[in-house]
Design a protein around this motif. Structure first.
Motif, short mmCIF file in Angstrom:
data_model
loop_
_atom_site.label_atom_id
_atom_site.label_comp_id
_atom_site.label_asym_id
_atom_site.label_seq_id
_atom_site.Cartn_x
_atom_site.Cartn_y
_atom_site.Cartn_z
N TYR A 218 -2.63 28.98 -39.51
CA TYR A 218 -1.99 28.50 -38.28
C TYR A 218 -2.90 27.47 -37.61
N GLN A 219 -2.37 26.26 -37.41
CA GLN A 219 -3.19 25.25 -36.73
C GLN A 219 -2.70 25.10 -35.28
N PRO A 220 -3.61 25.38 -34.31
CA PRO A 220 -3.21 25.37 -32.91
C PRO A 220 -2.60 24.05 -32.45
N ALA A 232 1.32 27.09 -32.62
CA ALA A 232 0.66 26.62 -33.84
C ALA A 232 1.71 26.18 -34.86
N GLU A 233 1.23 25.39 -35.79
CA GLU A 233 2.06 25.07 -36.96
C GLU A 233 1.64 26.01 -38.09
N ALA A 234 2.63 26.69 -38.70
CA ALA A 234 2.33 27.57 -39.84
C ALA A 234 2.24 26.70 -41.09
N LEU A 235 1.14 26.83 -41.82
CA LEU A 235 0.93 25.99 -43.01
C LEU A 235 0.67 26.88 -44.22
N LEU A 236 1.36 26.56 -45.30
CA LEU A 236 1.31 27.39 -46.50
C LEU A 236 0.04 27.10 -47.30
N ARG A 237 -0.57 28.17 -47.83
CA ARG A 237 -1.75 28.03 -48.68
C ARG A 237 -1.51 28.77 -49.99
N TRP A 238 -1.94 28.15 -51.10
CA TRP A 238 -1.81 28.80 -52.42
C TRP A 238 -3.20 28.93 -53.02
N PRO A 248 -1.46 21.88 -50.36
CA PRO A 248 0.01 21.82 -50.25
C PRO A 248 0.56 20.45 -50.59
N ASP A 249 -0.22 19.39 -50.32
CA ASP A 249 0.26 18.05 -50.68
C ASP A 249 0.49 17.94 -52.18
N GLU A 250 -0.19 18.79 -52.96
CA GLU A 250 0.01 18.77 -54.41
C GLU A 250 1.14 19.71 -54.83
N ILE A 290 7.55 25.87 -38.15
CA ILE A 290 7.60 26.13 -39.59
C ILE A 290 8.15 24.89 -40.28
N ASN A 291 7.51 24.48 -41.37
CA ASN A 291 7.99 23.30 -42.11
C ASN A 291 9.16 23.68 -43.01
N ALA A 292 10.23 22.92 -42.91
CA ALA A 292 11.35 23.13 -43.84
C ALA A 292 11.25 22.07 -44.92
N ILE A 352 10.71 16.21 -35.62
CA ILE A 352 10.73 15.23 -36.70
C ILE A 352 9.28 15.01 -37.13
N ASP A 353 8.94 15.52 -38.31
CA ASP A 353 7.56 15.48 -38.79
C ASP A 353 7.26 14.11 -39.41
N ASP A 354 6.01 13.69 -39.32
CA ASP A 354 5.56 12.47 -39.98
C ASP A 354 6.46 11.28 -39.64
N TYR A 355 6.84 11.19 -38.38
CA TYR A 355 7.76 10.14 -37.95
C TYR A 355 7.19 8.75 -38.27
N PRO A 376 2.38 11.07 -37.27
CA PRO A 376 1.55 11.52 -38.40
C PRO A 376 0.09 11.15 -38.26
N GLN A 377 -0.74 11.90 -38.99
CA GLN A 377 -2.18 11.70 -38.86
C GLN A 377 -2.63 10.30 -39.25
N VAL A 378 -1.91 9.63 -40.17
CA VAL A 378 -2.36 8.29 -40.57
C VAL A 378 -2.42 7.31 -39.40
N ALA A 409 1.18 14.70 -31.41
CA ALA A 409 0.33 13.91 -32.32
C ALA A 409 -0.46 14.88 -33.18
N GLU A 410 -0.46 14.64 -34.50
CA GLU A 410 -1.25 15.52 -35.38
C GLU A 410 -2.42 14.70 -35.93
N GLY A 411 -3.44 15.42 -36.41
CA GLY A 411 -4.60 14.71 -36.99
C GLY A 411 -5.54 14.15 -35.94
N ILE A 412 -5.61 14.79 -34.74
CA ILE A 412 -6.56 14.32 -33.72
C ILE A 412 -7.93 14.87 -34.10
N GLY A 431 -4.94 19.06 -34.21
CA GLY A 431 -5.95 18.39 -35.03
C GLY A 431 -7.27 19.13 -34.98
N ASN A 432 -8.18 18.68 -35.85
CA ASN A 432 -9.45 19.39 -35.98
C ASN A 432 -10.32 19.29 -34.73
N VAL A 433 -10.03 18.34 -33.82
CA VAL A 433 -10.80 18.28 -32.58
C VAL A 433 -10.61 19.58 -31.79
P1 C2E Z 1 2.43 18.41 -42.25
O1 C2E Z 1 3.59 19.30 -42.02
O2 C2E Z 1 2.48 17.04 -41.68
O3 C2E Z 1 1.16 19.20 -41.71
C1 C2E Z 1 0.09 18.63 -41.05
C2 C2E Z 1 -1.06 18.45 -42.00
O4 C2E Z 1 -2.08 17.74 -41.35
C3 C2E Z 1 -1.69 19.78 -42.42
O5 C2E Z 1 -2.18 19.62 -43.75
C4 C2E Z 1 -2.86 19.88 -41.45
O6 C2E Z 1 -3.90 20.72 -41.90
C5 C2E Z 1 -3.30 18.43 -41.43
N1 C2E Z 1 -4.12 18.11 -40.26
C6 C2E Z 1 -3.80 18.27 -38.95
N2 C2E Z 1 -4.82 17.85 -38.19
C7 C2E Z 1 -5.78 17.38 -39.01
C8 C2E Z 1 -7.07 16.79 -38.80
O7 C2E Z 1 -7.55 16.61 -37.67
N3 C2E Z 1 -7.78 16.41 -39.90
C9 C2E Z 1 -7.29 16.59 -41.16
N4 C2E Z 1 -8.02 16.20 -42.20
N5 C2E Z 1 -6.09 17.15 -41.40
C10 C2E Z 1 -5.34 17.54 -40.33
P2 C2E Z 1 -1.89 20.67 -44.89
O8 C2E Z 1 -1.97 22.06 -44.37
O9 C2E Z 1 -2.76 20.28 -46.03
O10 C2E Z 1 -0.37 20.40 -45.26
C11 C2E Z 1 0.03 19.22 -45.86
C12 C2E Z 1 1.52 19.12 -45.95
O11 C2E Z 1 2.06 20.12 -46.82
C13 C2E Z 1 2.22 19.38 -44.61
O12 C2E Z 1 2.15 18.23 -43.82
C14 C2E Z 1 3.62 19.72 -45.08
O13 C2E Z 1 4.33 18.55 -45.40
C15 C2E Z 1 3.34 20.48 -46.37
N6 C2E Z 1 3.42 21.92 -46.06
C16 C2E Z 1 2.44 22.75 -45.62
N7 C2E Z 1 2.94 24.01 -45.46
C17 C2E Z 1 4.25 23.95 -45.78
C18 C2E Z 1 5.32 24.92 -45.82
O14 C2E Z 1 5.17 26.10 -45.46
N8 C2E Z 1 6.54 24.48 -46.24
C19 C2E Z 1 6.76 23.20 -46.60
N9 C2E Z 1 7.99 22.84 -46.99
N10 C2E Z 1 5.79 22.25 -46.57
C20 C2E Z 1 4.56 22.63 -46.17
#
Ligand code: C2E
Ligand code: MG
Ligand code: MG
Length: 464
Positions: A218-220, A232-238, A248-250, A290-292, A352-355, A376-378, A409-412, A431-433
């Motif tokens: 969970y990222q705050p 927080a955003e719930a992010l999947l890890r494998w 997850p990008d892979e 939650i990301n769909a 709307i993610d990564d607008y 988006p972070q870019v 804003a993500e990626g701060i 973001g990591n800040v």
């Molecule tokens: P996203 O949904 O755009 O998630 C934000 C990503 O930015 C996350 O990467 C997060 O860790 C990263 N991030 C945020 N702030 C910072 C920062 O300050 N520095 C850096 N280096 N990274 C930051 P993560 O967790 O690697 O996820 C990547 C992508 O994988 C996500 O982008 C999303 O598209 C996908 N993903 C992750 N979890 C899920 C899921 O449960 N379901 C689906 N469908 N996709 C998911």
């Protein structure tokens, strides 16, 4: 310059090549010698006695992806698609060195054999050839459709001992050329390593689901006007047992190519909602996003499944946001829109993610029943110093606000970007800040103890 097979009439392999195709009579791709003849020709060349340092090179040329060709046939009709194939065959023949025989491997794939004198000359020839093939034939096909062109090269004996191995290697080269946009790619074992890893990951996704290899972090997310963590955003890890953590990008793009995508989204939703219910029972109130996946939104039952899960876990829909990307909408707008409307009716907010990273443009904002736009972070990483990023982010904030949407804003990563975003009215930051993604127990501790960001000096640091 390489010597071409046709320049060597004494070469005994020539007798084995049945089809004698030249520029003049290459009127139709369908009349070109086919794959089995290409096999025989390759084997004949490599079976012939070696001539000095001369090497045999196999070229495979794709004039479009199979999808592009199917689209062409669907939109313009099969006859027109055949004309495209024939014009491509003619054009490639015209670009090849004189007397080179061209073979048809499919409607969009052609092959030929070249003989190589010196590698550096050969590379120059390939550069010229690739340039010519990619430059449209002015007298060619009457409809100027742009397609992807890829060229793969495999040399005997380095890249394969026989026709089958060489063709497979040249095919890998084409794939790489299409993916990377390079005019041509000689085979490299690295391509195989990448596809072997992909094959392993695809094979292991199913067992991973039942084998406890996935978990959520969970990222705050912080309210930028007060410094208070709102969720927080719930992010999947494998965590793969042999390969370790897979980003997850892979694996998410791979997942979307499998039938497992719905099962894994179900798992993610179940795990996130279970956790939300526990936090709410404990008196905490984080809003969880939650990301769909793109494929989920194309499923007519997604919103209904979501409603069932809310009921099962006794979670209120307004405790949850769903993040969707632009690419989701582009696939099947009507169907996705229907799902999004239903999700919205349930009371779930849509982000709307990564607008701005897709190609859908501004109309997307009007079309989606969203409450938030996520930058988006870019665009955020270099925000404090990059003027172009500043212009884009500032105009996105203004546009979203004018349309009644809030901006995340993500990626701060640093205080400078945070300061800039606060100054320009961005509503929520991630973001990591503030914090990287945290395990559930750590996030809970964060919520209880560090709910206010230390960058907000007027706010209390610790809340109990
Ligand atoms: P996203 O949904 O755009 O998630 C934000 C990503 O930015 C996350 O990467 C997060 O860790 C990263 N991030 C945020 N702030 C910072 C920062 O300050 N520095 C850096 N280096 N990274 C930051 P993560 O967790 O690697 O996820 C990547 C992508 O994988 C996500 O982008 C999303 O598209 C996908 N993903 C992750 N979890 C899920 C899921 O449960 N379901 C689906 N469908 N996709 C998911
Ligand atoms: Mg996201
Ligand atoms: Mg994002």
């Amino acid at each position: 310059m390489p010597t071409m097979p046709g320049d060597a009439p004494d070469h005994h392999a020539m007798a084995l090549i049945e089809a004698h195709w030249s520029v003049d009579d290459s009127r139709s791709g369908s009349r070109l010698p086919d794959r089995s003849r290409f096999f025989s020709a390759i084997n004949a060349f490599i079976g012939a006695p070696p001539r000095g340092d001369m090497q045999i090179a196999i070229l495979v040329i794709d004039t479009a992806t199979p999808n592009q060709y199917e689209e062409l046939a669907r939109v313009l009709g099969r006859d027109e698609a055949d004309l495209f194939r024939d014009a491509s065959a003619r054009w490639i023949s015209a670009c090849l060195p004189a007397h080179t025989k061209l073979y048809s491997l499919s409607s969009v794939r052609f092959g030929c054999v070249l003989q190589v004198d010196t590698p550096s000359d050969f590379e120059e020839t390939l550069d010229r050839l690739a340039y010519r093939i990619r430059t449209p034939d002015p007298a060619g096909w009457s409809i100027p459709v742009a397609t992807s062109v890829g060229i793969g090269v495999a040399c005997h004996p380095h890249h394969g001992a026989d026709a089958a191995e060489l063709l497979r290697a040249a095919g890998s080269g084409v794939h790489e050329s299409l993916q990377s946009g390079k005019p041509w790619c000689a085979y490299s074992p690295v391509f195989d390593r990448a596809s072997i890893r992909t094959a392993h990951l695809l094979r292991d996704l199913g067992p991973a689901l039942t084998g406890d290899q996935f978990h959520l972090v969970y990222q705050p997310k912080t309210d930028l006007s007060t410094g208070r963590c709102i969720g927080a955003e719930a992010l999947l890890r494998w965590n793969h047992p042999a390969l370790g953590p897979i980003p997850p990008d892979e694996f998410v793009p791979l997942l979307e190519r499998t039938t497992l995508v719905h099962a894994i989204t179900n798992w993610t939703l179940g795990a996130a909602l279970r956790q939300v219910a526990l936090w709410r029972d404990a008196g905490l109130d984080p809003q969880i996003s939650i990301n769909a996946s793109m494929r989920d939104l194309g499923d007519d039952h997604f919103a209904a499944r979501l409603a069932g899960l809310f009921e099962r876990h006794a979670v209120r829909p307004d405790w949850i946001d769903i993040e969707v990307t632009e690419s989701a909408l582009m696939k099947d707008p009507v169907r996705v829109r229907r799902q999004l409307d239903e999700i919205r009716r349930l009371g779930v907010a849509i982000e709307i993610d990564d607008y701005g990273t897709g190609q859908s443009g501004l109309s997307y904002l009007k079309y989606i029943p969203a409450s938030y736009v996520k930058i988006p972070q870019v665009f955020v990483f270099q925000l404090a110093s990059d003027r172009n990023d500043q212009i884009m982010v500032r105009s996105t904030i203004d546009l979203a606000h004018d349309m009644g949407l809030r901006v995340v804003a993500e990626g701060i990563r640093d205080e400078a970007a945070l300061g800039w975003l606060r100054e320009h009215g961005c509503d929520i930051g991630q973001g990591n800040v503030f914090s990287p993604p945290l395990e559930a127990v750590q996030f809970e501790r964060w919520l209880r103890n560090a709910r206010y960001s230390p960058f907000y000096s007027t706010n209390p640091q610790v809340v109990t």
